[in-house]
Design an enzyme around this catalytic site. Structure first.
Site, mmCIF file in Angstrom:
data_model
loop_
_atom_site.group_PDB
_atom_site.id
_atom_site.type_symbol
_atom_site.label_atom_id
_atom_site.label_comp_id
_atom_site.label_asym_id
_atom_site.label_seq_id
_atom_site.Cartn_x
_atom_site.Cartn_y
_atom_site.Cartn_z
ATOM 1 N N HIS A 121 27.852 -35.868 31.692
ATOM 2 C CA HIS A 121 26.963 -36.778 30.970
ATOM 3 C C HIS A 121 27.286 -36.834 29.482
ATOM 4 C CE1 HIS A 121 23.637 -36.659 34.325
ATOM 5 N NE2 HIS A 121 24.705 -37.334 34.665
ATOM 6 N N CYS A 160 36.341 -49.887 12.113
ATOM 7 C CA CYS A 160 35.915 -51.270 12.353
ATOM 8 C C CYS A 160 34.536 -51.584 11.792
ATOM 9 C CB CYS A 160 35.951 -51.566 13.857
ATOM 10 S SG CYS A 160 34.566 -50.839 14.759
HETATM 11 P P1 OAD Z 1 15.899 -31.550 34.839
HETATM 12 O O1 OAD Z 1 14.989 -31.385 33.674
HETATM 13 O O2 OAD Z 1 15.713 -32.735 35.711
HETATM 14 O O3 OAD Z 1 15.791 -30.269 35.768
HETATM 15 C C1 OAD Z 1 15.915 -28.988 35.239
HETATM 16 C C2 OAD Z 1 15.894 -28.005 36.389
HETATM 17 O O4 OAD Z 1 16.088 -26.708 35.861
HETATM 18 C C3 OAD Z 1 14.572 -27.973 37.176
HETATM 19 O O5 OAD Z 1 14.847 -28.010 38.568
HETATM 20 C C4 OAD Z 1 13.952 -26.637 36.771
HETATM 21 O O6 OAD Z 1 13.191 -26.040 37.820
HETATM 22 C C5 OAD Z 1 15.190 -25.828 36.476
HETATM 23 N N1 OAD Z 1 14.983 -24.721 35.534
HETATM 24 C C6 OAD Z 1 14.050 -24.589 34.555
HETATM 25 N N2 OAD Z 1 14.187 -23.435 33.909
HETATM 26 C C7 OAD Z 1 15.235 -22.785 34.482
HETATM 27 C C8 OAD Z 1 15.875 -21.539 34.264
HETATM 28 N N3 OAD Z 1 15.472 -20.709 33.311
HETATM 29 N N4 OAD Z 1 16.911 -21.201 35.066
HETATM 30 C C9 OAD Z 1 17.339 -22.046 36.035
HETATM 31 N N5 OAD Z 1 16.780 -23.226 36.291
HETATM 32 C C10 OAD Z 1 15.744 -23.611 35.527
HETATM 33 O O7 OAD Z 1 17.404 -31.458 34.280
HETATM 34 P P2 OAD Z 1 18.756 -31.943 34.966
HETATM 35 O O8 OAD Z 1 18.712 -31.778 36.436
HETATM 36 O O9 OAD Z 1 19.872 -31.329 34.209
HETATM 37 O O10 OAD Z 1 20.658 -37.295 32.120
HETATM 38 O O11 OAD Z 1 18.708 -33.470 34.627
HETATM 39 C C11 OAD Z 1 19.769 -34.290 35.039
HETATM 40 C C12 OAD Z 1 19.921 -35.423 34.073
HETATM 41 O O12 OAD Z 1 18.666 -36.070 33.900
HETATM 42 C C13 OAD Z 1 20.266 -34.997 32.666
HETATM 43 O O13 OAD Z 1 21.636 -34.765 32.482
HETATM 44 C C14 OAD Z 1 19.795 -36.171 31.860
HETATM 45 C C15 OAD Z 1 18.452 -36.359 32.505
HETATM 46 O O14 OAD Z 1 17.875 -37.583 32.392
HETATM 47 C C16 OAD Z 1 20.804 -38.229 31.178
HETATM 48 O O15 OAD Z 1 20.296 -38.159 30.067
HETATM 49 C C17 OAD Z 1 21.657 -39.364 31.633
#
Ligand code: OAD
Length: 252
Positions: A121, A160
């Site tokens: 991303h 640019c």
């Molecule tokens: P999310 O915020 O959707 O999910 C975070 C995950 O991490 C959840 O399932 C939590 O339960 C878990 N979590 C929280 N604390 C934790 C810890 N200490 N150890 C392990 N896990 C933990 O984040 P992403 O899945 O990364 O995209 O989100 C995916 C994409 O959605 C991001 O890259 C971003 C967002 O919108 C864009 O901006 C395009």
């Protein structure tokens, strides 16, 4: 307290000649960087993704979007890698072959010592011109930002004159094709996929665990909460990344 891991998981980890690691916001949570979907602290709970993380939002109000991403970049620069980032870097040194893919836009994997981090991303630290796509260098540090940032006109491209934009992938944009293809190829050719701290709600990355499983690659997930990926995973380890990963990787 020692964690009891399934002996089959430890066996798979020790045997694996090729490992893929896929991380999301949860791996950086214990470094103080908010996740996106946490009910209390998640960025998308507190800020409007549609107003801040789309190409349209940037066209409509570049100073709002640029200021917000500068705030996030300053937070990321102030954060330190945690034990989970360090454990993944250590595993890369031990496993025969390890590919690390992250959805995160911070650089904590790099700062923990992981070589060759592939950002699905994009990155807060690699802005580019919105017109000609030329990379733009930013100062490493800037004044402390107020919560949520402040309006800040984006710099102009020296080549640019176009507005410089954050180097992240926004909603309605494509992921970098080469890195996405590498992620699919790696998941289908690995002996183990380790998925850490992602809710599994954003595609196409959310498909990867299922794609790996179908190709015969077992999948272990580390997450304190249930996620959309639970069904695709061979092992679901419920706990925080900084707690579970060092213990797991210590058994490799
Ligand atoms: P999310 O915020 O959707 O999910 C975070 C995950 O991490 C959840 O399932 C939590 O339960 C878990 N979590 C929280 N604390 C934790 C810890 N200490 N150890 C392990 N896990 C933990 O984040 P992403 O899945 O990364 O995209 O989100 C995916 C994409 O959605 C991001 O890259 C971003 C967002 O919108 C864009 O901006 C395009």
């Amino acid at each position: 307290m020692a964690i009891d891991f399934d002996p089959d998981l430890i066996g798979a980890l020790r045997k694996a000649r090729k490992i893929t690691v896929l991380t999301g916001a949860g791996v950086s949570a214990e470094s103080g960087i908010p996740t996106f979907r946490d009910a209390l602290t998640g960025l998308w709970q507190n800020f409007d993704a549609a107003a801040l993380a789309t190409p349209d939002a940037f066209r409509r109000d570049p100073a709002l979007v640029w200021g917000w991403y500068e705030w996030r970049r300053m937070r990321a620069l102030a954060a330190q890698p945690n034990a989970a980032h360090v454990a993944i870097a250590r595993l890369a040194g031990r496993a025969g072959h390890l590919n690390l893919f992250t959805q995160n836009v911070d650089d904590l994997h790099e700062r923990a010592g992981s070589p060759d981090v592939r950002h699905l991303h994009g990155s807060l630290h690699h802005p580019r011109c919105s017109g000609c796509a030329r990379p733009f260098s930013l100062p490493a540090a800037a004044p402390v930002e107020p919560e949520g940032g402040r309006r800040l006109a984006p710099p102009s491209c020296p080549a640019c004159g176009g507005a410089v934009r954050p180097g992240v992938v926004w909603f309605n944009e494509s992921l970098p094709e080469d890195i996405l293809a590498q992620a699919f190829a790696s998941c289908t050719s690995s002996d183990l996929l380790i998925v850490v701290g992602t809710s599994g709600t954003v595609y196409p990355v959310a498909q990867l665990p299922d794609v790996a499983r179908r190709a015969g690659c077992p999948v272990v997930q580390v997450n304190p909460a249930a996620s959309e990926l639970d069904r695709a995973c061979t092992w679901n380890l419920r706990g925080s990344a900084a707690h579970i990963l060092p213990a797991l990787i210590g058994r490799a």
